[in-house]
Design an enzyme around this catalytic site. Structure first.
Site, short mmCIF file in Angstrom:
data_model
loop_
_atom_site.label_atom_id
_atom_site.label_comp_id
_atom_site.label_asym_id
_atom_site.label_seq_id
_atom_site.Cartn_x
_atom_site.Cartn_y
_atom_site.Cartn_z
N GLU A 1 0.82 -1.22 0.00
CA GLU A 1 0.00 0.00 0.00
C GLU A 1 0.85 1.26 0.00
OE1 GLU A 1 -0.69 -2.66 1.80
OE2 GLU A 1 -2.74 -3.23 1.24
N HIS B 1 -11.84 -4.89 8.92
CA HIS B 1 -12.33 -4.55 7.59
C HIS B 1 -13.55 -3.63 7.61
CE1 HIS B 1 -9.94 -8.07 6.52
NE2 HIS B 1 -10.09 -7.79 5.24
#
Ligand SMILES: Cc1ncc(C[n+]2csc(CCOP(=O)(O)OP(=O)(O)O)c2C)c(N)n1
Ligand SMILES: [Mg+2]
Lengths: 328, 333
Positions: B65, B134
């Site tokens: 990322e 999440h």
């Protein structure tokens, strides 16, 4: 630009001059720091000049640079005007970043100098992106990305090397391995202290070079840049060097011995190169003196420019937090 | 994936069309992120785009990322218009350094020499029973950062047209797509082909109380307004849409009209976007208020997996309606 280094007098004198410019500029910065005209952090490049001078000689103006927070040498070698650099260090509006960045955050769009980055490792992903853009736009440009041995500890180093290699991007990774990140010795930070092996593990051709030898650095950089330009993907240059002074302006240097520093000082890149030139009859003492005088004149003019500079009006504090357009 | 027979379109399809349009319109635009290509996007937003545009413009990235967001910033600095996708806001934390220390600082720190015309699309929010790593709503954190623009499309029109406006913005723009909205269907007004990314929007007019919400919270606020209307309470529903810079004027105008306000946010209360909105109202609209501010926010827990617990942790229409009722008819919640 040829892959071969020209060992003619003009070029050799130029290399010496560039290193002396950096050294003398920084010695002036120390004075100005003591006079509190330069404040904050000030990371000197004393001892490491051969690295950026050698590497940047291998670049063209179309190439890009991503630097570190120890980037005065990178900036001067790139040709960022010394007066605007000095004005930046003094926080003046006439500085290359209007005095907003200071010593650690030098940017110069015209020189394709993408900072000055004070987050260790933070520049590597940027370099990957600049190279990606250049490749996609069909420019045959190289992005030289400087970072220290400390950056090798960071995840961003590993992610970026992998990405650059995976996508075969034109990045020249330049590790300024001065054996310490602040007080942390390389062997206390890394399980594998051979930095170049890490690059090789990402299938990036890696070369270790004596970072105290400007000619060796330039020669290695030229070979690497040529490989990159011929479409060979990224290259990695580990320059073994040493910082003669404290990490920033002052530290107690408890992490290394005086003897170690002295031993490295004997290999100092400027004295060594100058002596070699003199012994080989490639430069005369008067020519060295002339270079020094000219450099000191340039520095004096830069200081005068910076001293005469103005302060950005506080009303403009929030300007450029968001941009109204992309600068041309 | 194709528009439903009724003439409606899903939020997912709206996002997909927006990306497709952007790539068709702008040769400097490209998309990169994890599994955006062959896999078709973890929420199937980018399905089919690889075939149409090829690997150069639909770039699958490794699970890095920080590197691919940073590469997006670098590419934007050097003249491209990257659209970076981050699977879920929780994963964006691995790129926080690049977003906060580089994208948000470089224009100002360089004295205006560089802009960062980058768009980052991030899925956010709870409700899918995928627990605490999440499901969070961390967009409020990003709304804290000067230099960023933060968008939260909650209707298909915004999902369809915010991207183009974001790409035209020379600043880094984060677009938060709520995971519960991807399947939502809505009609697109054929006369609309652009949206502004500066202003909040009144989604339902009312006179008794303002419900201020964004993302999936907006859908819940609209449901709450329906409940309230059956009781004769006319709630005005304000869709924030833009989390930074906040459109304080629209918020204050609505509060001045209704004199009561409930702020809805899936994010946690403490140190939050809802707190910021509340304080702005207190600072600038205090004398317009007939009742205290109320907030209906995510409960301050890591999001639990079990359905009943997750439902309890998230603001629900009944909670919003109860808060509003309490303001309009004190003592009769
Ligand atoms: C991410 C991050 N961690 C820590 C620091 C604090 N810090 C500044 S310089 C430095 C040492 C970095 O060493 P190295 O990369 O070898 O570069 P050098 O200073 O030796 O040139 C540290 C730890 C920082 N600026 N950024
Ligand atoms: Mg070091």
């Amino acid at each position: 630009m040829s892959a071969k280094i020209h060992l003619d007098r003009t070029h050799l004198h130029h290399l010496l001059r560039q290193m002396i410019r950096i050294r003398h500029f920084e010695m002036k910065c120390v004075e100005l720091y003591q006079a509190q005209k330069i404040v904050g952090f000030l990371h000197l490049y004393d001892g490491e000049e051969a690295v950026s001078v050698g590497v940047i000689e291998a670049l063209t103006p179309e190439d890009a640079i991503v630097g570190t927070y120890r980037e005065h040498g990178q900036a001067l070698a790139r040709g960022i005007a010394m007066d605007r650099l000095m004005a930046e260090m003094m926080g003046k509006l006439e500085g290359c970043c209007r005095g907003r960045g200071g010593s650690m955050h030098i940017f110069d769009r015209a020189k394709r100098f993408y900072g000055g980055n004070a987050i260790v490792g933070g520049g590597l992903p940027l370099a990957v992106g600049v190279a990606l853009a250049d490749k996609r736009r069909g420019l045959n440009a190289v992005t030289a990305c400087f970072f220290g041995d400390g950056a090798v500890d960071e995840g961003e180093f590993h992610e970026s090397l992998n990405l650059a290699s995976l996508w075969q991007l034109p990045v020249l990774f330049v590790c300024e391995n001065n054996l310490y990140s602040m007080g942390m010795a390389l062997e206390r930070a890394e399980a594998e202290t051979d930095v170049s092996r890490k690059a090789a593990s990402y299938r990036i051709p890696a070369v270790v070079v004596d970072g105290m030898d400007v000619v060796a650095v330039e020669a290695a950089a030229r070979r690497a840049v040529e490989q990159i330009r011929s479409g060979g993907g990224p290259q990695f240059l580990e320059c073994r060097t040493y910082r003669f002074r404290a990490h920033s302006m002052y530290d107690a240097e408890l992490y290394r011995t005086k003897q170690e520093v002295e031993a490295w000082r004997k290999k100092g890149p400027i004295a060594r190169f100058r002596n070699w030139l003199q012994e080989s009859g490639l430069i005369h003492q008067e020519e060295v003196q002339r270079i020094e005088t000219e450099v000191d004149t340039e520095i004096a003019a830069a200081v005068a420019f910076a001293e005469a500079g103005t302060l950005e009006p506080v009303e403009e504090l929030e300007r450029f937090v968001t941009m109204e357009g992309v600068p041309p | 994936m194709s528009p439903a027979a009724t003439g409606t379109i899903t939020y997912r399809e709206a996002c997909r069309q927006a990306i497709r349009d952007a790539l068709l319109a702008d040769p400097q635009a490209f998309l990169m992120g994890e599994d955006v290509g062959r896999y078709g996007g973890c929420y199937a937003v980018t399905k089919g785009l690889l075939d149409e545009f090829g690997e150069d413009r639909i770039r699958d990235t490794p699970l890095s990322e920080s590197a691919f967001v940073g590469a997006g910033i670098g590419a934007a600095l050097a003249g491209l218009h990257p659209i970076v996708e981050i699977m879920t806001v929780n994963f964006s934390l691995l790129a926080l350094d690049q977003i906060v220390n580089n994208a948000a600082t470089i224009p100002h720190m360089s004295g205006g020499q560089f802009a960062v015309p980058l768009v980052i699309r991030i899925a956010t929010g709870g409700g899918r029973r995928v627990a605490a790593q999440h499901s969070h709503s961390l967009e409020g954190w990003y709304a804290h950062i000067p230099g960023l623009r933060v968008l939260a499309p909650a209707v298909v029109e915004d999902a369809r047209y915010m991207l183009a406006a974001a790409l035209a913005d020379p600043n880094p723009v984060l677009i938060f797509e709520h995971v519960m909205l991807y399947n939502m269907e809505g009609a697109l007004d054929p006369s609309v082909n652009a949206v502004d990314i500066a202003r909040a929007k009144i989604r339902r007019a009312g006179s008794n109380v303002s419900l201020i919400a964004y993302g999936n919270g907006l859908i819940k606020a609209l449901a709450a307004a329906e409940l309230l209307s059956a009781e004769g309470i006319a709630a005005e529903v304000v869709d924030l849409r833009v989390l930074r810079p906040l459109d304080t004027a629209t918020i204050l105008a609505s509060v001045a009209k209704t004199r009561r306000v409930v702020i809805v946010d899936e994010g946690w209360k403490s140190g939050s976007l809802s707190a910021e909105i509340g304080v702005r109202i207190a600072e600038e609209g205090f004398f317009d208020l007939d009742a205290p501010l109320r907030r209906v926010c995510g409960r301050e827990v890591p999001m639990p997996y079990a359905a009943h617990l997750e439902d309890a942790a998230l603001p629900q229409p009944a909670d919003i309606a109860a808060a509003a009722r309490g303001l309009v008819r004190p003592g009769r919640t």
